[in-house]
Structures are given as structure tokens and as C-alpha cells.
Design an enzyme around this catalytic site. Structure first.
Site, short mmCIF file in Angstrom:
data_model
loop_
_atom_site.label_atom_id
_atom_site.label_comp_id
_atom_site.label_asym_id
_atom_site.label_seq_id
_atom_site.Cartn_x
_atom_site.Cartn_y
_atom_site.Cartn_z
N TYR A 98 41.43 11.90 43.22
CA TYR A 98 40.12 11.29 43.03
C TYR A 98 40.02 10.63 41.67
O TYR A 98 40.73 10.98 40.72
CB TYR A 98 39.01 12.36 43.09
CG TYR A 98 38.86 13.04 44.41
CD1 TYR A 98 38.01 12.53 45.40
CD2 TYR A 98 39.53 14.23 44.68
CE1 TYR A 98 37.85 13.17 46.61
CE2 TYR A 98 39.38 14.89 45.89
CZ TYR A 98 38.54 14.36 46.86
OH TYR A 98 38.38 14.99 48.05
N TYR A 125 35.15 20.28 46.21
CA TYR A 125 33.98 19.41 46.02
C TYR A 125 34.01 18.89 44.59
O TYR A 125 33.75 19.63 43.64
CB TYR A 125 32.69 20.18 46.28
CG TYR A 125 32.49 20.55 47.73
CD1 TYR A 125 32.03 19.61 48.65
CD2 TYR A 125 32.73 21.84 48.18
CE1 TYR A 125 31.82 19.94 49.99
CE2 TYR A 125 32.52 22.19 49.51
CZ TYR A 125 32.07 21.24 50.41
OH TYR A 125 31.87 21.57 51.72
N ASP A 145 32.36 10.98 50.61
CA ASP A 145 30.91 10.88 50.62
C ASP A 145 30.49 9.43 50.83
O ASP A 145 31.27 8.51 50.58
CB ASP A 145 30.34 11.37 49.28
CG ASP A 145 30.48 12.89 49.13
OD1 ASP A 145 30.45 13.58 50.17
OD2 ASP A 145 30.63 13.36 47.99
#
Ligand SMILES: [Zn+2]
Ligand SMILES: [Zn+2]
Length: 444
Positions: free
Chosen positions: A334, A406, A267
Site C-alpha cells: 500500500y 486495515y 476501499d
């Protein structure tokens, strides 16, 4: 019918140059060119006709006349002159029926091609031939009329000869699979144009700051034309990872345009850390290909200092673009900072680790991307989750999961569209503050 008989029937009806006559027998004999074949056939016919003529045969004279005119044979002509026979003027051909004598212009074409190629660095090339439709049709009918079964077509012969000569002159290799440059030659118009194939450089990029999109993002108001809203730049963001890498690549290659392809995208507000994200950047119409990639790497990293950093640059080919696009399934790691609505305990964090490690998450397309993606439910696997408490209401989470999960929605729950989620498990509203991609683990 013998080769001489077939050839004579052809010449009786049409003027043919050495190339075009010889080409009808191209599969007979190896290691000689069609013009040599044509010349040999005409010479053998001339000798046979001369023999006939010496025995006072009218047929011999007739054949010699045809060879002198439609066959462009100088020998036949001089025999007729010696025998004091008139060569019929009205039959004097102007040009070869098939190629209109365009094989005579082949040296000029080759020179022109070599001149155009001078501006480019390359190792491999291919020659493509453009012919007028009428010319190809005429050859097709000709071959049918004379039942040509050992022939080659004109396109092939032009391509072969030009390719061979270019390779001889500049030491490059003809490559039918992945040529770097395609030389397009039109022997009838005399035009040469080049199709310069892109140069691909692969590597890994890190994005060290937030707020930069991966690729150029056109202004939603003007779609790139430039308007007041985007301050006439045509863009939503002044720079992108793509542009930061492309600038130097274009300077190094003299290419006209560069596009970035990567294994997924972070993003805009997420950093890309760790080893970096695999990418390939494509320079269109490069003039230079023999790059010093270490120098290019240094130049990119100096230019994009503090924002983007590239490493492990390598020459690649087109197939890597698809490979990167198919790497959705690559595992990703992440790092996300989470803020909770209510206080959290260490026990809460252990609960999250337990429930999310080895969990299968069901995600409906997030609300925030619904405008551009179909509304589907995806199942993504989480391998490991680790949490650390930072303050009363804040924690950091490290997560290793299947690509395509996501992560922001895994935290918020996206109004129940993602389950399980951090918010749902603790019944405590959670939101992601900062997100970083740490690693992308490609399976080779
Ligand atoms: Zn010809
Ligand atoms: Zn605009």
C-alpha cells in the site's frame, strides 16, 4: 435360466419394445445397442418357437402369439399368418410397458436439442434426462420382479444415445466434469431445455480514480428497487469496477448477467495501482465463448478509460473463484498519504520505520465496519515500512504487509483498537488522506 427363458417370462407379462427388452441385458456383449440386443433376443425366440410349432406343439404357437403381440415381432406375426393361426386382437399391445414407446421419439428429441444448441458457442456438453417418477418406479419394480442383474436403467440409455448423436452431429465432446452446456431432455413430455454454464475470464484490474466501489452497491434506502434518495437508480454509486468491466463482457458474450470476484477489495476512496488486483468475471448464460480476449481487453479499457484498466485476460474456470476468495493471506503493498496533528521530524519517521517493520499488529474489527463484520481481534504481520516527509505535517508511507490488515486503522489507531499504530508510536494524531493499493502478491 437362459436369456431366452427370462425374456419370454418378461414378454409373457408385459409388452416390451426392443430397447427396453435389450436394456435388461445391457452388460452382456459390447459394442451393440440395446435395441439390437432386444431385436436379436426376439428373433432367436421366434426361430425356436417356429421350430416347436412345426413339430405340432401348442406351446410353440403360444410363444409365437406372445412374441407377435407383446414382443411386437413382425416375423412371429407372419409365421402365424402363414400357419393360418389367429392373432388374438384383444391382446394387441398399444405400447411398451416401460417406455411407452418413447424411444421412437428419440430422433425428434435430438433434432430439437440440436436446434436449441445452434444459438450457442461451446465445446463440451452433457445430456441430463428427466423422467416421470412413475416411470422410474415402474422400471425399478420390473427389475426387482425379474431379478435383472445385467441391466442398465432407462435414464442412462436415453442420455447415452442422445449424447452420442449430438456429439456425432456437431463434433462436440461429452464432458461429465465441467460441461459448458447441459442439455436437459424429457423424453416423456418431449421438452428440451438448456442449462448454459457461466464463462469465466480472469485478469488484473487497476482502479485509477477514487470514489468507485468494486461491485454494484445497492441503495441502502430502497435496496435496489429505486427511490428518490438514489435518483431511482437503486445504487449508491453510479458505476463500479464490476459494471465497468461487465458491460463489454456482456456485449461480447451475449450473457445475461456478469459478476466480479476478486482477491479482496480496496476501499471506495482507495486507488488500485501497480500490476493490479487479480479478479475473475463470470458471464451467466453466454451465447458466445470463443472470444478474442485481446479485443475484449481493448474494448473494456476504451470504455472505462481513465477509471479502470484491465490486463492479462485469460479463460478460467470456476475453481479460480474459490482460489481468489482464499487469497486473503496474499501479501499486499500500500501507499498512504498521512497528515499529522503536530509537526513531524525526520527522526519520527525513522522511529516509525523501525517499530513497524517486522511488526505484528493486533487489530480489533474497525469501528467503521463493525456494522457488517463480527468484532474479532486479528493479528497481521508487516514486512516493511518506508516513510518520506512531504511537508511539516505530512508524510507518505509505503507498506508491505499480510493481506487483511486495515491500513487506515494502522495510521489512526482506531481509538486504541489497533496497536501498535502510527498515532500511538509518535503520540501524534495521524490520519490517512489518500490510500492506494500498489500490489497484490499471490502465492501460486
Ligand atoms: Zn420400451
Ligand atoms: Zn434508493
Amino acid at each position: 435360466m437362459s436369456i431366452l427363458e427370462i425374456s419370454f417370462r418378461m414378454l409373457e407379462q408385459h409388452p416390451l419394445c426392443d430397447h427396453c427388452l435389450g436394456r435388461q441385458f445391457a452388460l452382456l456383449g459390447h459394442g451393440i445397442e440395446n435395441d439390437e440386443r432386444g431385436k436379436a433376443i426376439k428373433l432367436a425366440s421366434t426361430l425356436a418357437a417356429h421350430q416347436l410349432a412345426l413339430s405340432k406343439s401348442n406351446e410353440g404357437i403360444r410363444i409365437l402369439k406372445i412374441l407377435a403381440t407383446n414382443g411386437f415381432s413382425k416375423t412371429a406375426k407372419s409365421i402365424l399368418q402363414k400357419m393360418k393361426k389367429r392373432i388374438p386382437r384383444k391382446n394387441l399391445p398399444n405400447a411398451c410397458f416401460l417406455c411407452k414407446n418413447k424411444f421412437e421419439g428419440i430422433t425428434d428429441l435430438i433434432e430439437k436439442a440440436l436446434q436449441k444448441l445452434e444459438g450457442y458457442e461451446f465445446n463440451s456438453f452433457l445430456v441430463g434426462i428427466e423422467l416421470p417418477v412413475l416411470v422410474e418406479e415402474r422400471e425399478y419394480e420390473f427389475k426387482a420382479d425379474f431379478n435383472v442383474s445385467y441391466g442398465e436403467n432407462m435414464r442412462n440409455e436415453f442420455g447415452r444415445i442422445i449424447g452420442k448423436k449430438i456429439a456425432e452431429r456437431n463434433g462436440k465432446t461429452a464432458d461429465y466434469q465441467k460441461p459448458e452446456i447441459v442439455v436437459l431432455a424429457n423424453p416423456f413430455s418431449g421438452e428440451i431445455s438448456l442449462q448454459v454454464n457461466p464463462l469465466y475470464v480472469s485478469g488484473y484490474y487497476k482502479k485509477l480514480v477514487r470514489g468507485i466501489p468494486q461491485s454494484k452497491w445497492f441503495c441502502s434506502n430502497c435496496r435496489g428497487k429505486g427511490c428518490e434518495k438514489c435518483n431511482w437508480t437503486g445504487k449508491m454509486y453510479p458505476e463500479s469496477v464490476e459494471e465497468l468491466i461487465a458491460k463489454q463482457l456482456l456485449d461480447f458474450t451475449g450473457g445475461v448477467k456478469a459478476s466480479l470476484h476478486a482477491s479482496g477489495r480496496e476501499d471506495i476512496d482507495a486507488r488500485m495501482l501497480g500490476k493490479g488486483r487479480p479478479f475473475v468475471i463470470e458471464a451467466a448464460k453466454p451465447q458466445k465463448r470463443f472470444l478474442d480476449l485481446k479485443k475484449l481487453e481493448d474494448a473494456i479499457n476504451t470504455y472505462a478509460k481513465g477509471k479502470v484498466e484491465v490486463s492479462n485476460l485469460q479463460f478460467a474456470d470456476k475453481s479460480i473463484v474459490r482460489k481468489l476468495k482464499n487469497s486473503e493471506r496474499a501479501r499486499k503493498e500500500y501507499h498512504v498519504f498521512i497528515e499529522f496533528e503536530n509537526k513531524i521530524s525526520t527522526r519520527d519517521l525513522r522511529t516509525l520505520e523501525e517499530k513497524l517493520t517486522n511488526a505484528l499488529v493486533k487489530q480489533k474489527t474497525p469501528v467503521r465496519v463493525l456494522h457488517r463484520r463480527a468484532d474479532l481481534t486479528r493479528e497481521k504481520y508487516i514486512y516493511t515500512v518506508k516513510l518520506k516527509k512531504l511537508s511539516l505535517k505530512k508524510a507518505e508511507m509505503k507498506i508491505l504487509c499480510q493481506g487483511g490488515l486495515y491500513v487506515k486503522e494502522l495510521v489512526t489507531g482506531d481509538e486504541g483498537r489497533t496497536t501498535p499504530s502510527v498515532s500511538e508510536i509518535l503520540k501524534n494524531k495521524a490520519k490517512p488522506i489518500k490510500l492506494d493499493v500498489l500490489n497484490i502478491i499471490m502465492e501460486d
